[in-house]
Motif scaffolding. Structure first.
Motif: not given
Length: 301
Positions: A37-43, A48-52, A57-68
């Protein structure tokens, strides 16, 4: 004068419940959710792009947020609740164990493709020179390898094994792993069962004999990357644009159909051979954890 003997104090009931197998699984799930929930607020705040998002188009930063959320929740689980070192992710083992897993995963899936090619099921049409490597490798390799292995082997298999024994942990974690793939595109009841048997049991026993999440992560990542970005085969139902422009020819039971080679009897058979090898190692070492009623009987004898 002799020193006074130290008396071990039993932890309070809330702490015992938190450290129980069920308590730890619930705690991990709740922690990952709250961190998410917190990470989603920061995202969202970073725009950064939302949805599917397409894999490309996935970048290292996007994947970092997903895994955090998963990574941080696991660190808190092990270091704070279990109060131990994360030996299964020891930094000194990272490079050799990941490389070992990558070699194993690449070799195993290449054997699957080689067998399908020999049977006339895998057909190469040419070579693609415009493969978007970064995004698919991040999603299929890093994302699936790290995230799914922490949840399925680091949390579910490891903790259930402590509570109910190895056989129960294998069956339960494999069922969960197969079930999580039942909602993928082009999934069927057979593909979910195949994933549970060929991957759920294999990775569970691989973790059991190595006690290393690094090996499991490397093998999982390499299997997916070889399957999609290299051989151009759908990965768990997701279509891929791989280095090889390829297609399957033959019945679904042989090729895996639209779900990909993971639903093929060839993948099921070859993975089962490796699973049997891991089981033989565990049996020879005598490391299979018995269920609690057998442990209690042995202690009282």
């Amino acid at each position: 004068m002799s020193a006074e003997p130290t008396v071990a104090t039993r932890p309070a009931l809330p702490l015992r419940l938190l450290r129980s197998p069920l308590g730890r699984i619930v705690a991990f799930s709740a922690t990952a959710f709250l961190i998410g929930v917190v990470i989603a607020r920061i995202y969202d705040g970073l725009g950064l792009p939302k949805g599917a998002i397409p894999f490309s188009d996935v970048t290292p930063l996007i994947e970092l947020f997903r895994l955090a959320p998963v990574v941080l929740a696991y660190w808190l689980l092990v270091r704070i609740i279990e109060n131990r070192r994360i030996d299964e992710l020891a930094p000194r083992k990272a490079v050799p164990h990941v490389l070992l897993g990558i070699a194993g995963g690449t070799a195993l899936f290449s054997l699957v493709v080689g067998a399908l090619w020999a049977l006339g099921a895998f057909v190469v049409d040419g070579v693609n020179h415009d493969v978007p490597w970064l995004g698919p490798v991040l999603v299929l390799g890093v994302g699936a390898g790290v995230g799914e292995e922490i949840v399925s082997r680091g949390v579910i298999f490891r903790i259930v094994e402590e509570g109910l024994g190895t056989w129960a942990a294998l069956l339960f974690s494999a069922a969960v792993f197969g079930g999580l793939h039942a909602w993928n595109p082009n999934a069927t009841a057979w593909s979910a069962l195949a994933i549970a048997i060929e991957a759920g049991l294999l990775f569970g026993l691989l973790y059991h004999v190595t006690r290393s999440l690094w090996v499991c992560m490397g093998m999982h990542a390499a299997w997916n990357v070889a399957q999609g970005p290299v051989y151009g085969i759908p990965v768990s139902g997701f279509e891929q644009h791989g280095l090889l422009a390829s297609h399957m020819r033959g019945p679904d039971w042989l090729t895996g159909g639209a779900f990909g080679a993971e639903a093929s009897v060839v993948a099921l058979g070859l993975c089962s051979v490796v699973t049997a090898g891991c089981l033989a190692i565990a049996l020879r070492r005598g490391t299979l954890v018995p269920p609690p009623w057998r442990r209690n009987r042995a202690q009282s004898a």
